[in-house]
Design an enzyme around this catalytic site. Structure first.
Site, PDB file in Angstrom:
ATOM      1  N   MET A 193      23.777 -23.877  15.972  1.00  0.00           N
ATOM      2  CA  MET A 193      23.636 -25.525  16.401  1.00  0.00           C
ATOM      3  C   MET A 193      22.537 -25.948  15.887  1.00  0.00           C
ATOM      4  O   MET A 193      23.008 -27.457  15.636  1.00  0.00           O
ATOM      5  CB  MET A 193      23.507 -25.072  17.845  1.00  0.00           C
ATOM      6  CG  MET A 193      24.831 -24.636  18.373  1.00  0.00           C
ATOM      7  SD  MET A 193      24.867 -24.911  20.778  1.00  0.00           S
ATOM      8  CE  MET A 193      25.979 -23.876  21.393  1.00  0.00           C
ATOM      9  N   ASP A 204      22.342 -19.278  30.924  1.00  0.00           N
ATOM     10  CA  ASP A 204      21.766 -18.329  29.484  1.00  0.00           C
ATOM     11  C   ASP A 204      20.373 -17.971  29.650  1.00  0.00           C
ATOM     12  O   ASP A 204      20.099 -17.737  28.403  1.00  0.00           O
ATOM     13  CB  ASP A 204      22.458 -19.784  27.989  1.00  0.00           C
ATOM     14  CG  ASP A 204      22.397 -18.750  26.927  1.00  0.00           C
ATOM     15  OD1 ASP A 204      22.846 -17.480  27.254  1.00  0.00           O
ATOM     16  OD2 ASP A 204      21.898 -19.517  25.693  1.00  0.00           O
ATOM     17  N   LYS A 213      13.872 -29.301  17.363  1.00  0.00           N
ATOM     18  CA  LYS A 213      15.327 -28.773  16.859  1.00  0.00           C
ATOM     19  C   LYS A 213      16.069 -29.879  16.480  1.00  0.00           C
ATOM     20  O   LYS A 213      16.284 -31.103  16.659  1.00  0.00           O
ATOM     21  CB  LYS A 213      15.205 -28.250  18.463  1.00  0.00           C
ATOM     22  CG  LYS A 213      17.152 -27.346  18.561  1.00  0.00           C
ATOM     23  CD  LYS A 213      17.960 -27.139  19.722  1.00  0.00           C
ATOM     24  CE  LYS A 213      18.897 -26.433  19.761  1.00  0.00           C
ATOM     25  NZ  LYS A 213      19.739 -25.836  21.220  1.00  0.00           N
ATOM     26  N   VAL A 220      15.074 -24.683  13.885  1.00  0.00           N
ATOM     27  CA  VAL A 220      14.016 -25.080  14.862  1.00  0.00           C
ATOM     28  C   VAL A 220      12.918 -25.653  13.469  1.00  0.00           C
ATOM     29  O   VAL A 220      12.539 -24.473  12.991  1.00  0.00           O
ATOM     30  CB  VAL A 220      13.627 -24.198  16.440  1.00  0.00           C
ATOM     31  CG1 VAL A 220      12.586 -25.227  16.288  1.00  0.00           C
ATOM     32  CG2 VAL A 220      14.164 -24.675  16.864  1.00  0.00           C
ATOM     33  N   GLY A 262      13.226 -21.303  12.745  1.00  0.00           N
ATOM     34  CA  GLY A 262      14.085 -20.314  13.283  1.00  0.00           C
ATOM     35  C   GLY A 262      15.006 -21.394  13.439  1.00  0.00           C
ATOM     36  O   GLY A 262      15.247 -22.102  12.920  1.00  0.00           O
TER      37      GLY A 262
END
Length: 453
Positions: free
Chosen positions: A27, A138, A44, A30, A23
């Site tokens: 930013m 978040d 990441k 991954v 994904g």
């Protein structure tokens, strides 16, 4: 879901060999990787265009430091990172499962018992975050992974330390619209009760499939969060009461996480515990199993834990394909020749006058309908929609019965009783019907097996 690497994607980051894409966002991306010892990790990697952004690199380093601090059973543990190289990266333990957003979007809201288990796990995860004097800020359905043994809270990209010198200063509005607290929406001080508010929004979404403050323009949603009451009409009691308490406008009026954890635990029926996927609906558990298999298909066997390798010298077979997929493969192999046998049988029946035109037309139409159902089921199954399994079972069984009737009529009315073709069609259609029944009954057998264990 894992997708193949694209041109330009890295194949190695630090000591980790990369095999697939998992994904990405604005930013970073991954990737699925494995450690030198064969353990699967999610790596990441910061996007190239952000590598020279000093402010972003500082925030990424803050994320790594925050993630390193947090432990507990229900968070994704960071195993390695390097924020000084180009590009910066971090690796976490790979968790097989869809996000809460994906599960609800594809399979509908979770039942109340599953929501209670979800809430208890997330409350425990937030306790681990707050114990390190952090606020997640978040918590949203996309940052919750549904694993076999419980939920996992991920992504500490905008976590904030409560002991920071700038903690009480005016703060910009950072978070996800629809899952932020009133104080977060107003840019005020954000403390642990803000995560409790977000937890209430997440549980309402899990139970109803929609945000308790509705959809629409950003300013309209923010206004409702700050000034209006949430819509909890679709939530059953006592879940509605617990969620409503979390969504109090006043941070001091919201329950503490320890109290929430205890209240949610009382809503979990005995026997509905983490492990073996028993806390989730069957269709979501099947998605987890399917994803495990798909991920392993991207990793060479020699790089799996325990594979025969110079580093281990042991040979352990790869996990077997799920029984449902195996039955589906058998079903497809048997149904294909069955479909092809139908026009052959019809032509033979016309040639010898085995059927009058009306009856032949009826059987032909029914065969066409069943073949269409079978084809739709196959397409849905390829799209990982479990409804396809039932359409294949229905279409395959119906097609087998129709072809069997035609072949039987041909066999018993033909003057050439030694003709092996009709007998072959009968055998073939019988096998197809048996495979269809097996495919329909298999999920129930698997569920009983999981409960027995």
């Amino acid at each position: 879901m894992a997708d193949p690497l694209r041109d330009g994607d890295p194949t190695r980051i630090g000591p980790y060999q990369l095999h697939a894409r998992l994904g990405g966002g604005g930013m970073g991306r991954v990737f699925l990787g494995n450690s030198p010892g064969g353990r699967l990790v999610a790596v990441k990697v910061v996007r190239p265009e952000l590598v020279d952004d000093a402010d972003f690199r500082r925030r990424f380093a803050d994320e790594v430091r925050a993630a390193r601090k947090v432990g507990g059973f229900y968070t994704a543990h960071i195993v390695d990172a390097d924020t000084d190289v180009d590009p910066p990266w971090m690796a976490t333990a790979y968790i097989s499962g869809p996000s809460l957003h994906q599960a609800v979007h594809q399979h509908g809201p979770l039942p109340p018992e599953s929501v209670a288990v979800l809430g208890a796990g997330l409350a425990e995860a937030l306790l681990a975050v707050h114990d390190q004097k952090l606020v997640h800020r978040d918590l949203k359905p996309d940052n919750v992974i549904l694993a076999e043994d419980g939920p996992r809270l991920i992504d500490f990209g905008i976590a904030r330390a409560t002991d920071s010198p700038t903690y009480t200063a005016a703060q910009p509005v950072i978070g996800t619209i629809g899952f932020m607290s009133p104080e977060q929406a107003c840019g005020s001080e954000v403390a642990p009760p803000s995560d409790v508010f977000a937890l209430g929004c997440v549980l309402a979404f899990a139970a109803t499939g929609r945000n308790p403050f509705g959809e629409g323009p950003i300013h309209a949603v923010l206004y409702r969060i700050v000034h209006e009451e949430p819509d909890l009409s679709a939530l059953p009691e006592p879940l509605a009461g617990l969620v409503g308490a979390c969504l109090a406008k006043d941070p001091d009026a919201r329950p503490g996480l320890n109290r929430l954890l205890g209240d949610l635990a009382t809503l979990v029926p005995s026997g509905r515990v983490h492990g073996e996927g028993r806390w989730l609906p069957e269709e979501v558990t099947e998605v987890i199993t399917l994803r495990k298999t798909q991920v392993l298909e991207h990793v060479p066997p020699r790089e799996l834990p325990g594979s025969e390798d110079a580093g281990t010298g042991l040979a352990v077979p790869r996990p077997r394909r799920p029984a449902v997929r195996t039955a589906s493969a058998v079903m497809a192999l048997l149904c294909l020749p069955t479909v092809l046998s139908v026009p052959f049988t019809i032509v033979q029946a016309i040639t010898i006058g085995a059927m009058w035109d009306g009856e032949l037309l009826l059987h032909t139409a029914l065969c066409a309908i069943q073949a269409a159902v079978l084809a739709i089921g196959a397409l849905l199954l390829l799209a990982q929609n479990t409804a396809g399994r039932w359409l294949i079972a229905i279409g395959g069984t119906g097609l087998a019965l129709q072809a069997g009737i035609l072949a039987g009529s041909l066999l018993f009315q033909s003057a050439d009783l030694d003709n092996p073709a009709p007998l072959g069609v009968l055998v073939l259609t019988s096998l197809t019907a048996a495979a269809s029944v097996l495919l329909a009954l298999l999920p129930s057998a698997e569920s009983r097996h999981r409960r027995a264990r």
